[in-house]
Design a protein around this motif. Structure first.
Motif, short mmCIF file in Angstrom:
data_model
loop_
_atom_site.label_atom_id
_atom_site.label_comp_id
_atom_site.label_asym_id
_atom_site.label_seq_id
_atom_site.Cartn_x
_atom_site.Cartn_y
_atom_site.Cartn_z
N ASN A 27 0.83 -0.98 0.09
CA ASN A 27 0.15 0.02 -0.05
C ASN A 27 0.87 1.09 0.15
O ASN A 27 0.24 2.32 0.18
N GLY A 28 2.19 1.18 -0.01
CA GLY A 28 2.85 2.23 -0.11
C GLY A 28 4.52 2.09 0.10
O GLY A 28 4.61 0.76 0.28
N LEU A 29 5.12 3.00 -0.02
CA LEU A 29 6.69 2.92 0.29
C LEU A 29 7.11 2.35 1.49
O LEU A 29 7.75 1.45 1.81
N ASP A 30 6.40 2.70 2.53
CA ASP A 30 6.82 2.09 3.93
C ASP A 30 6.61 0.60 3.74
O ASP A 30 7.37 0.06 4.52
N THR A 46 14.44 7.13 1.25
CA THR A 46 15.13 8.04 0.32
C THR A 46 16.01 7.41 -0.38
O THR A 46 16.13 7.99 -1.72
N THR A 47 16.91 6.66 -0.15
CA THR A 47 17.77 5.84 -1.12
C THR A 47 16.97 5.16 -2.26
O THR A 47 17.34 5.05 -3.22
N LEU A 48 15.90 4.52 -1.77
CA LEU A 48 14.74 3.76 -2.60
C LEU A 48 14.52 4.71 -3.91
O LEU A 48 14.59 4.51 -4.81
N LEU A 49 13.86 6.00 -3.46
CA LEU A 49 13.45 6.77 -4.13
C LEU A 49 14.51 7.38 -5.05
O LEU A 49 14.26 7.45 -6.36
N ARG A 50 15.63 7.69 -4.47
CA ARG A 50 17.00 8.13 -5.52
C ARG A 50 17.05 7.34 -6.31
O ARG A 50 17.36 7.52 -7.62
N GLU A 51 17.30 6.00 -6.17
CA GLU A 51 17.94 5.18 -6.97
C GLU A 51 16.89 4.74 -8.13
O GLU A 51 17.10 4.64 -9.19
N GLN A 52 15.54 4.85 -7.50
CA GLN A 52 14.53 4.46 -8.68
C GLN A 52 14.48 5.72 -9.63
O GLN A 52 14.27 5.50 -10.59
N ALA A 53 14.66 6.89 -9.10
CA ALA A 53 14.69 8.10 -10.09
C ALA A 53 15.76 8.17 -11.22
O ALA A 53 15.50 8.14 -12.22
N ARG A 54 16.70 7.56 -10.54
CA ARG A 54 17.95 7.45 -11.38
C ARG A 54 17.76 6.44 -12.59
O ARG A 54 18.00 6.47 -13.60
N ALA A 55 17.28 5.43 -12.10
CA ALA A 55 16.65 4.25 -12.75
C ALA A 55 15.78 4.67 -13.88
O ALA A 55 15.99 4.29 -15.07
N VAL A 56 14.65 5.33 -13.56
CA VAL A 56 13.75 5.70 -14.55
C VAL A 56 14.45 6.84 -15.59
O VAL A 56 14.06 6.21 -16.69
#
Length: 84
Positions: A27-30, A46-56
């Motif tokens: 149901n969400g990132l948490d 934080t790291t998950l979001l940054r790495e996902q943005a980089r991968a996108v």
């Protein structure tokens, strides 16, 4: 979180259809972070979001067009999908 923990978690996702289903149902990132912790991988939002943005940014458009959820995006970006 280290990138090694993220790599470990995504390798588990790629190899385990039941785990992919569990992440898809999150149901969400948490909840995704909690699922990773259950697998022994300590990751931060934080790291998950940054790495996902980089991968996108590096993912071809034809892979991005089929994304319908955050879980799909996570798996496509980190190569943890059973789709081409």
């Amino acid at each position: 979180m280290t990138l090694a923990a993220l790599g470990s978690f995504t390798a588990r996702l790629a190899a385990d259809p039941a785990l992919r289903d569990k992440v898809h149902a999150a149901n969400g990132l948490d909840e995704v972070v909690a699922i990773a912790a259950e697998q022994g991988d300590t990751i931060s939002k934080t790291t998950l979001l940054r790495e996902q943005a980089r991968a996108v940014a590096e993912t071809p458009d034809h892979h991005l067009e089929g994304i319908n959820s955050w879980a799909d995006a996570l798996m496509v970006c980190f190569g943890a999908t059973d789709k081409d």
